[in-house]
Each structure stands twice: as C-alpha cells, then as structure tokens.
Design a protein around this motif. Structure first.
Motif, PDB file in Angstrom:
ATOM      1  N   LYS A  85      14.807   7.202  15.302  1.00  0.00           N
ATOM      2  CA  LYS A  85      15.083   8.325  15.118  1.00  0.00           C
ATOM      3  C   LYS A  85      14.166   9.403  14.459  1.00  0.00           C
ATOM      4  CE  LYS A  85      19.808   6.666  13.957  1.00  0.00           C
ATOM      5  NZ  LYS A  85      20.777   6.497  13.193  1.00  0.00           N
ATOM      6  N   LEU A  86      12.922   9.194  14.223  1.00  0.00           N
ATOM      7  CA  LEU A  86      11.902   9.767  13.577  1.00  0.00           C
ATOM      8  C   LEU A  86      11.066  10.576  14.734  1.00  0.00           C
ATOM      9  CD1 LEU A  86      10.663   7.392  10.881  1.00  0.00           C
ATOM     10  CD2 LEU A  86      12.222   9.411  10.528  1.00  0.00           C
ATOM     11  N   GLN A  87      10.586  11.888  14.326  1.00  0.00           N
ATOM     12  CA  GLN A  87       9.575  12.562  15.306  1.00  0.00           C
ATOM     13  C   GLN A  87       8.270  12.350  14.772  1.00  0.00           C
ATOM     14  OE1 GLN A  87      11.192  14.191  17.616  1.00  0.00           O
ATOM     15  NE2 GLN A  87       9.546  14.981  18.782  1.00  0.00           N
ATOM     16  N   VAL A  88       7.528  11.660  15.341  1.00  0.00           N
ATOM     17  CA  VAL A  88       5.965  11.279  14.873  1.00  0.00           C
ATOM     18  C   VAL A  88       5.082  12.587  15.359  1.00  0.00           C
ATOM     19  CG1 VAL A  88       4.244   9.900  15.082  1.00  0.00           C
ATOM     20  CG2 VAL A  88       6.413   9.031  15.360  1.00  0.00           C
ATOM     21  N   PRO A  89       4.547  12.901  14.001  1.00  0.00           N
ATOM     22  CA  PRO A  89       3.594  14.210  14.426  1.00  0.00           C
ATOM     23  C   PRO A  89       2.071  13.925  15.033  1.00  0.00           C
ATOM     24  CG  PRO A  89       3.398  13.588  12.164  1.00  0.00           C
ATOM     25  CD  PRO A  89       4.739  12.734  12.704  1.00  0.00           C
ATOM     26  N   ILE A 108      14.907  -1.937  10.749  1.00  0.00           N
ATOM     27  CA  ILE A 108      13.883  -0.856  10.368  1.00  0.00           C
ATOM     28  C   ILE A 108      13.902  -0.167  11.822  1.00  0.00           C
ATOM     29  CG2 ILE A 108      11.293  -0.612  10.773  1.00  0.00           C
ATOM     30  CD1 ILE A 108      11.302  -3.078   8.519  1.00  0.00           C
ATOM     31  N   LYS A 109      13.762  -0.871  13.052  1.00  0.00           N
ATOM     32  CA  LYS A 109      13.810  -0.393  14.392  1.00  0.00           C
ATOM     33  C   LYS A 109      14.875   0.721  14.463  1.00  0.00           C
ATOM     34  CE  LYS A 109      12.346  -2.149  18.781  1.00  0.00           C
ATOM     35  NZ  LYS A 109      11.005  -1.882  18.518  1.00  0.00           N
ATOM     36  N   ALA A 110      16.104   0.314  14.222  1.00  0.00           N
ATOM     37  CA  ALA A 110      17.208   1.432  14.362  1.00  0.00           C
ATOM     38  C   ALA A 110      17.055   2.667  13.751  1.00  0.00           C
ATOM     39  CB  ALA A 110      18.545   0.838  13.857  1.00  0.00           C
ATOM     40  N   ASP A 142      -1.696  -8.017   7.219  1.00  0.00           N
ATOM     41  CA  ASP A 142      -2.839  -7.788   6.909  1.00  0.00           C
ATOM     42  C   ASP A 142      -3.175  -6.593   7.936  1.00  0.00           C
ATOM     43  OD1 ASP A 142      -5.462  -7.361   6.808  1.00  0.00           O
ATOM     44  OD2 ASP A 142      -6.208  -9.364   7.146  1.00  0.00           O
ATOM     45  N   LEU A 143      -3.202  -5.556   7.445  1.00  0.00           N
ATOM     46  CA  LEU A 143      -3.231  -4.099   8.156  1.00  0.00           C
ATOM     47  C   LEU A 143      -4.717  -3.845   8.603  1.00  0.00           C
ATOM     48  CD1 LEU A 143      -0.664  -1.818   6.196  1.00  0.00           C
ATOM     49  CD2 LEU A 143      -0.522  -3.318   8.429  1.00  0.00           C
ATOM     50  N   THR A 144      -5.366  -4.700   8.197  1.00  0.00           N
ATOM     51  CA  THR A 144      -7.011  -4.516   8.783  1.00  0.00           C
ATOM     52  C   THR A 144      -7.064  -5.374  10.123  1.00  0.00           C
ATOM     53  OG1 THR A 144      -7.933  -6.575   7.426  1.00  0.00           O
ATOM     54  CG2 THR A 144      -7.784  -4.566   6.398  1.00  0.00           C
ATOM     55  N   ARG A 145      -5.931  -6.201  10.526  1.00  0.00           N
ATOM     56  CA  ARG A 145      -6.313  -6.870  11.876  1.00  0.00           C
ATOM     57  C   ARG A 145      -4.839  -6.646  12.651  1.00  0.00           C
ATOM     58  NH1 ARG A 145      -9.452 -11.365  11.074  1.00  0.00           N
ATOM     59  NH2 ARG A 145     -10.172 -11.652   9.088  1.00  0.00           N
ATOM     60  N   GLN A 146      -3.919  -5.858  12.318  1.00  0.00           N
ATOM     61  CA  GLN A 146      -3.000  -5.509  13.199  1.00  0.00           C
ATOM     62  C   GLN A 146      -2.615  -4.226  13.146  1.00  0.00           C
ATOM     63  OE1 GLN A 146       0.220  -8.484  10.825  1.00  0.00           O
ATOM     64  NE2 GLN A 146       1.382  -6.773  11.725  1.00  0.00           N
ATOM     65  N   THR A 147      -2.126  -3.700  14.375  1.00  0.00           N
ATOM     66  CA  THR A 147      -1.660  -2.239  14.454  1.00  0.00           C
ATOM     67  C   THR A 147      -0.161  -2.267  14.367  1.00  0.00           C
ATOM     68  OG1 THR A 147      -3.753  -1.709  15.525  1.00  0.00           O
ATOM     69  CG2 THR A 147      -1.643  -0.097  15.637  1.00  0.00           C
ATOM     70  N   VAL A 148       0.466  -1.389  13.483  1.00  0.00           N
ATOM     71  CA  VAL A 148       1.802  -1.365  13.445  1.00  0.00           C
ATOM     72  C   VAL A 148       2.341   0.156  13.997  1.00  0.00           C
ATOM     73  CG1 VAL A 148       2.069  -2.827  11.349  1.00  0.00           C
ATOM     74  CG2 VAL A 148       1.672  -0.199  11.104  1.00  0.00           C
ATOM     75  N   ASP A 149       3.609   0.082  14.451  1.00  0.00           N
ATOM     76  CA  ASP A 149       4.239   1.339  15.015  1.00  0.00           C
ATOM     77  C   ASP A 149       4.174   2.221  14.198  1.00  0.00           C
ATOM     78  OD1 ASP A 149       5.820   2.215  17.341  1.00  0.00           O
ATOM     79  OD2 ASP A 149       7.150   2.442  15.534  1.00  0.00           O
ATOM     80  N   ALA A 150       3.879   3.483  14.463  1.00  0.00           N
ATOM     81  CA  ALA A 150       3.712   4.696  13.530  1.00  0.00           C
ATOM     82  C   ALA A 150       5.103   5.055  13.002  1.00  0.00           C
ATOM     83  CB  ALA A 150       2.983   5.696  14.315  1.00  0.00           C
ATOM     84  N   ALA A 151       6.070   5.243  13.720  1.00  0.00           N
ATOM     85  CA  ALA A 151       7.353   5.417  13.196  1.00  0.00           C
ATOM     86  C   ALA A 151       7.825   4.323  12.111  1.00  0.00           C
ATOM     87  CB  ALA A 151       8.360   5.739  14.326  1.00  0.00           C
ATOM     88  N   GLU A 152       7.772   3.140  12.607  1.00  0.00           N
ATOM     89  CA  GLU A 152       8.102   2.084  11.506  1.00  0.00           C
ATOM     90  C   GLU A 152       7.315   2.121  10.380  1.00  0.00           C
ATOM     91  OE1 GLU A 152       8.403  -1.381  13.813  1.00  0.00           O
ATOM     92  OE2 GLU A 152       9.671  -1.027  15.453  1.00  0.00           O
ATOM     93  N   ALA A 153       6.041   2.199  10.464  1.00  0.00           N
ATOM     94  CA  ALA A 153       5.109   2.377   9.318  1.00  0.00           C
ATOM     95  C   ALA A 153       5.516   3.350   8.447  1.00  0.00           C
ATOM     96  CB  ALA A 153       3.760   2.552   9.786  1.00  0.00           C
TER      97      ALA A 153
END
Length: 284
Positions: free
Chosen positions: A62-66, A56-58, A109-120
């Motif tokens: 390469k994504l451009q986050v708006p 996922i990270k790799a 559980d996405l109510t308790r943890q924040t995920v990286d925007a590009a990876e999400a």
C-alpha cells in the motif's frame, strides 16, 4: 450432500476443545525451547516465515515509493545506516559481528542481497516482533527512513572504500540523524561542533546558556570588593562593608585630606573599649 447433524457438531466441538487443552498443556509444560541458539523445528520455522513474509507484503504493497536515486538522499542514508544498522546487517568488509551471530532468526546481510524498497521501508519503520528488529519509526521521520532505503538499495554494489566514502559524505548520525526535529542544525552541520571546540549555533531567541562563552557571563557581572576583616584581641571578627563597585570605578580627582579621612571614619563598635583597640589604622 448429507446434512450436518447435531451429533457431528458436538463431536467437532469436543475435538476442538481437546485440541485447545492439548495446546495449552504444551505451552504450559515449557517443553518447547525458545532459546536463540536452538533453531525452530522445520514446521514452526516455515509457519513463522510464511506469516512474516505475508504480513509485510500485505502492508508494504500500500506504500507509494518515492524516487530513491538521488545521490544526496543516498549519502544521507549512509550515515544513519552506519550508526544504526551495521551491528546486525553488516557493511562491506565485515564477515559478521557478535550481535549478528547471536540473533535468531539471523538478520539478512544487506551487503549481499537487495530487498524490496517498500518492504524495507515498512520493516525499518515498524520493526518485527521477537526478531531483534526495532521500530525506528518511533524516533525517525519517514523522509529519513526513505533515505536509508535508498542507501540500502545501493549497498550490495559498494566495496569497503566506496562505502566509507559515502558515510564520510553523509555528515554522520547527528541527534538520531536529525530526523526527530527536536534540535535543528544549520544546513550542512553535523554532530555538535562544540565537541571540537567550535561554537554551536541556535536559532535566534532560543537563549541556550551554553551558546555564550563562560567569560562573557563573568564580564557581564560587576566586580565586587570582598571588604576588609579585622580580628580583635578577644577573637571577635569585625568586617567593614565592601566598597561598592561603582565607587571603585569612579575616577579619583584628588587625594583626600587627613581631615576628610577622619570625618568618614565609621562609628564606634558597640563592643568593650579594650576590644576596639587596633595595632594598625583602618584602611579607607
């Protein structure tokens, strides 16, 4: 440094061959339990987790986050999250669902943890093999996926009331969130309003039949007279032709005279005379 001899190469090849045979035998035996209620062994879990994270990270790098802090973007993403994600990733005020408890690996559980925007974004769009996470990109455009990512960034900060308020503002999940573009709605419209009794607008010229009320189509067709049926003494039926609708609609200027009525009497039937006897007059 000693040179690699031919014997060494042969020995390594033999070991590799034995390893492949052993691996094939392990797979073929079915000894490894793939049930979702039987967790991986630690080495297998560590290997699969490392593989997942690095993969996922790799790709996400390469994504451009708006810009994701737009309130309208966050609110729109809330409706799709409510419809598509809460069964696995939960929402404020829920401790777990049948689906989230039954999946393995356990969904975050996405109510308790924040995920990286590009990876999400990458995970929502492409999914993850053998995990229960679908590839929503097959039916959802990138803009709508980024809206969900924007909402997911805010989700850990929300309580149940704030969550429900955002979902209410979002307009809900309509035609897959509107992301496919197959069935456009006017700005601000949500699910089919006709379910509540309102008309469902379409672009001009689209010509969908369900736009027009049933009564309109009925009124457009000219009213037809069913005609008159007589039953003769021998049981045969005699049907007079229906009166044309146009003739019925024309105004009557004067009542016809008995003579004119007899002149318009239809020709005799090619039936026996006794079958033609009626005990009443033909209405004309």
């Amino acid at each position: 440094m000693p040179f690699v001899t031919r014997k060494t190469l042969l020995a390594l090849s033999a070991l590799a061959g034995l390893g492949a045979v052993a691996a094939a035998g392990f797979v073929w035996s079915g000894v490894y339990n793939v049930a979702a209620d039987d967790p991986h062994t630690r080495p297998v879990y560590a290997l699969t987790e490392a593989l997942r994270k690095r993969s996922i990270k790799a790709r996400a790098s390469k994504l451009q986050v708006p810009a994701l802090n737009d309130p309208a973007r966050i609110a729109q993403g809330a409706g799709n999250y409510e419809a598509m994600c809460t069964g696995c990733h939960l929402k404020p005020g829920t401790a777990g669902t049948e689906l989230s408890r039954g999946l393995y690996p356990v969904p975050p559980d996405l109510t308790r943890q924040t995920v990286d925007a590009a990876e999400a974004f990458w995970v929502i769009k492409h999914g993850i093999k053998a995990s229960g996470m679908p590839a929503w990109g097959k039916s959802m455009g990138d803009e709508y996926i980024w809206n969900m990512v924007a909402f997911v960034q805010e989700l850990p900060k929300l309580d149940a009331a704030q969550y429900q308020a955002l979902v209410a503002r979002s307009g809900g999940h309509s035609h897959g969130g509107g992301e496919t573009g197959d069935h456009p709605h006017a700005e601000g419209m949500t699910d089919h309003d006709e379910a509540a009794g309102a008309a469902h607008p379409h672009p001009a010229g689209e010509g969908d039949d369900h736009d027009a009320p049933a009564s309109t189509a009925a009124k457009a067709a000219p009213e037809a007279s069913p005609g008159t049926t007589h039953v003769h003494a021998d049981g045969k039926r005699h049907v007079h032709a229906p009166e044309p609708a146009a003739a019925k609609a024309a105004p009557t200027l004067a009542a016809p005279s008995p003579q004119s009525a007899s002149e318009t009497k239809p020709a005799a039937d090619p039936e026996p005379a006794e079958a033609m006897q009626h005990d009443h007059d033909h209405p004309h």
